[in-house]
Design a protein around this motif. Structure first.
Motif, mmCIF file in Angstrom:
data_model
loop_
_atom_site.group_PDB
_atom_site.id
_atom_site.type_symbol
_atom_site.label_atom_id
_atom_site.label_comp_id
_atom_site.label_asym_id
_atom_site.label_seq_id
_atom_site.Cartn_x
_atom_site.Cartn_y
_atom_site.Cartn_z
ATOM 1 N N ASP A 180 77.000 50.157 36.907
ATOM 2 C CA ASP A 180 78.467 50.197 36.888
ATOM 3 C C ASP A 180 78.982 50.838 35.615
ATOM 4 O O ASP A 180 78.581 50.440 34.517
ATOM 5 C CB ASP A 180 79.024 48.767 36.933
ATOM 6 N N ASP B 75 80.496 56.043 41.202
ATOM 7 C CA ASP B 75 79.921 55.475 42.429
ATOM 8 C C ASP B 75 78.415 55.326 42.196
ATOM 9 O O ASP B 75 77.717 56.320 41.974
ATOM 10 C CB ASP B 75 80.216 56.443 43.592
ATOM 11 N N SER C 132 75.945 54.615 44.209
ATOM 12 C CA SER C 132 75.026 54.953 45.309
ATOM 13 C C SER C 132 74.623 56.417 45.203
ATOM 14 O O SER C 132 75.473 57.301 45.292
ATOM 15 C CB SER C 132 75.701 54.733 46.671
ATOM 16 N N ASN D 155 79.760 61.783 42.573
ATOM 17 C CA ASN D 155 79.796 60.333 42.303
ATOM 18 C C ASN D 155 80.890 59.956 41.310
ATOM 19 O O ASN D 155 81.017 58.790 40.935
ATOM 20 C CB ASN D 155 78.444 59.855 41.761
ATOM 21 N N HIS E 205 84.789 59.497 40.417
ATOM 22 C CA HIS E 205 86.061 59.286 41.133
ATOM 23 C C HIS E 205 87.134 58.840 40.143
ATOM 24 O O HIS E 205 86.822 58.196 39.133
ATOM 25 C CB HIS E 205 85.890 58.195 42.196
ATOM 26 N N PRO F 166 82.783 49.070 40.566
ATOM 27 C CA PRO F 166 82.085 49.920 41.532
ATOM 28 C C PRO F 166 81.032 49.238 42.414
ATOM 29 O O PRO F 166 81.172 49.250 43.638
ATOM 30 C CB PRO F 166 81.455 51.010 40.645
ATOM 31 N N VAL G 209 81.981 48.193 46.199
ATOM 32 C CA VAL G 209 81.492 48.911 47.384
ATOM 33 C C VAL G 209 80.609 47.999 48.247
ATOM 34 O O VAL G 209 80.646 48.074 49.475
ATOM 35 C CB VAL G 209 80.776 50.226 47.000
ATOM 36 N N ARG H 213 79.676 57.128 50.565
ATOM 37 C CA ARG H 213 80.767 57.667 49.739
ATOM 38 C C ARG H 213 82.126 57.325 50.358
ATOM 39 O O ARG H 213 83.076 57.023 49.658
ATOM 40 C CB ARG H 213 80.617 59.177 49.569
ATOM 41 N N PHE I 19 83.036 53.862 49.537
ATOM 42 C CA PHE I 19 83.481 53.785 48.138
ATOM 43 C C PHE I 19 84.925 54.257 48.003
ATOM 44 O O PHE I 19 85.750 53.610 47.347
ATOM 45 C CB PHE I 19 82.549 54.610 47.239
ATOM 46 N N LYS I 20 85.236 55.381 48.655
ATOM 47 C CA LYS I 20 86.601 55.927 48.548
ATOM 48 C C LYS I 20 87.623 54.988 49.184
ATOM 49 O O LYS I 20 88.703 54.778 48.645
ATOM 50 C CB LYS I 20 86.663 57.289 49.256
#
Ligand SMILES: NC(=O)c1ccc[n+]([C@@H]2O[C@H](COP(=O)([O-])OP(=O)(O)OC[C@H]3O[C@@H](n4cnc5c(N)ncnc54)[C@H](OP(=O)(O)O)[C@@H]3O)[C@@H](O)[C@H]2O)c1
Length: 320
Positions: A61, A74, A76, A111, A113, A128, A132, A272, A275-276
């Motif tokens: 993180d 992100d 991942s 990754n 954001h 993060p 997620v 992704r 996450f968004k």
């Protein structure tokens, strides 16, 4: 640059000088301002994780600056092309790839954001991985809807707390369990309808009396307590599982699972898109991740010890 490095097992992390990273073609160089711990980091220092190598900068993180903008990372990496499950190349940032417990990180630009504007560096770093993971188990996998009754076990955990905040913002009625009465009270202050202490005898019966059956149960403890969960589900209930902290399950009876048409849904990290969507939801409802405590990066081993004691409520953060 300074970083927190895993050089051996069972001896914490070393705060030391490491070569500064260089961004590859598709990468950006982020100047980190805060990072956060996950149970994964502790498991790695205890040797309870596959593929451990030395030296590695741990940490999944992070929040920081990239080209003059405030960003979050992100964690991942290389999910792959199938949104239903990650591919073979999938990795969680912070082993084997060097992670966020450092002054800088080179990370794929995809990754990186924008940081939700209402969060501080520490709050943003806490978001993060827990965000997620909670998003995917709550919405993508268990499809929790307004008005549903939800149980989240072990509410002191970073992911569990985020799941409470997301599900409550979506209009679900959330109950919780914890090993601490104080954490139960804090969860109620955050929007939980009620809860019980899993250390008390017959906690499951008390909960059933207090709340009735659950449409959805979210669990990461597993162990023998899991065997009690199917009986707490309503017919057609879903059990979302994203962890196995207490290990294997003895005494799980399949009768309530098949008779009540219960779905057990495994969940790990997120795509992704997960996450968004999580970032947009957190910004819309101005959700603030719960930060238990903040340590300087140089005191990362003390932060890990605090996690090992299990007394935290929310995320343990490192300021950089
Ligand atoms: N699959 C994934 O993508 C993913 C992502 C993140 C985490 N995880 C896993 O999920 C687990 C939790 O991670 P975290 O980082 O959120 O942990 P954490 O912040 O260290 O919290 C530990 C959790 O364990 C709970 N717990 C301990 N004994 C319990 C019991 N008997 N019954 C119910 N809960 C119990 C604690 O609850 P109280 O403090 O309230 O008692 C607390 O929620 C770990 O196993 C981790 O590896 C998986």
């Amino acid at each position: 640059m300074k970083a927190l490095v895993l050089n051996a097992l069972h001896q914490g992390l070393d705060f030391q000088e490491m070569p500064a990273p260089h961004a590859g073609k598709s990468e950006g160089l982020v100047r980190l301002r805060a990072a956060a711990l996950n149970h994964r980091d502790l498991f790695i220092t205890q040797g309870l994780y596959a593929g451990i190598k030395f030296p590695t900068i741990l940490g999944s993180d992070g929040a920081g600056e990239y080209r003059g903008k405030a960003v979050v990372i992100d964690p991942s990496l290389d999910w792959g092309g199938d949104p239903r499950a990650q591919g073979r190349g999938f990795r969680v940032l912070g082993l084997p790839d060097d992670g966020t417990f450092a002054e800088q990180i080179a990370i794929p630009r995809s990754n990186i954001h924008p940081k939700p504007g209402h969060l501080s560096w520490e709050q943003a770093a806490a978001l993060p991985l827990a965000g997620v993971t909670a998003w995917r188990v709550v919405f993508t996998r268990c499809q929790i809807k307004a008005g549903e009754r939800v149980l989240i076990t072990g509410i002191g955990g970073g992911v569990a707390l985020m799941a409470l905040q997301l599900a409550a913002a979506a209009g679900a009625e959330v109950f919780v369990t914890s090993g601490s009465d104080e954490k139960l009270q804090k969860a109620v202050a955050l929007g939980a309808k009620g809860g019980v202490n899993y250390r008390n005898a017959d906690w499951d019966k008390t909960l059933k009396k207090e709340a009735g059956g659950f449409d959805v149960i979210i669990d990461s403890a597993a162990g023998n307590g899991f065997a009690l969960l199917p009986a707490l589900c309503q017919p057609g209930g879903r059990i979302g599982v994203y962890g196995g902290t207490l290990g294997k399950i003895d005494g799980l009876s399949m009768q309530p699972v098949f008779w009540k048409q219960i779905s057990i849904l495994g969940s790990t990290m997120g795509t992704r898109l997960d996450f968004k969507k999580m970032l947009a939801f957190v910004a819309k409802y101005e959700i603030v991740p719960v930060v238990d405590s903040v340590f300087p990066l140089s005191e990362g081993s003390a932060a890990l010890q605090k996690m090992d004691q299990g007394e935290q409520f929310g995320k343990i953060v490192l300021s950089i």
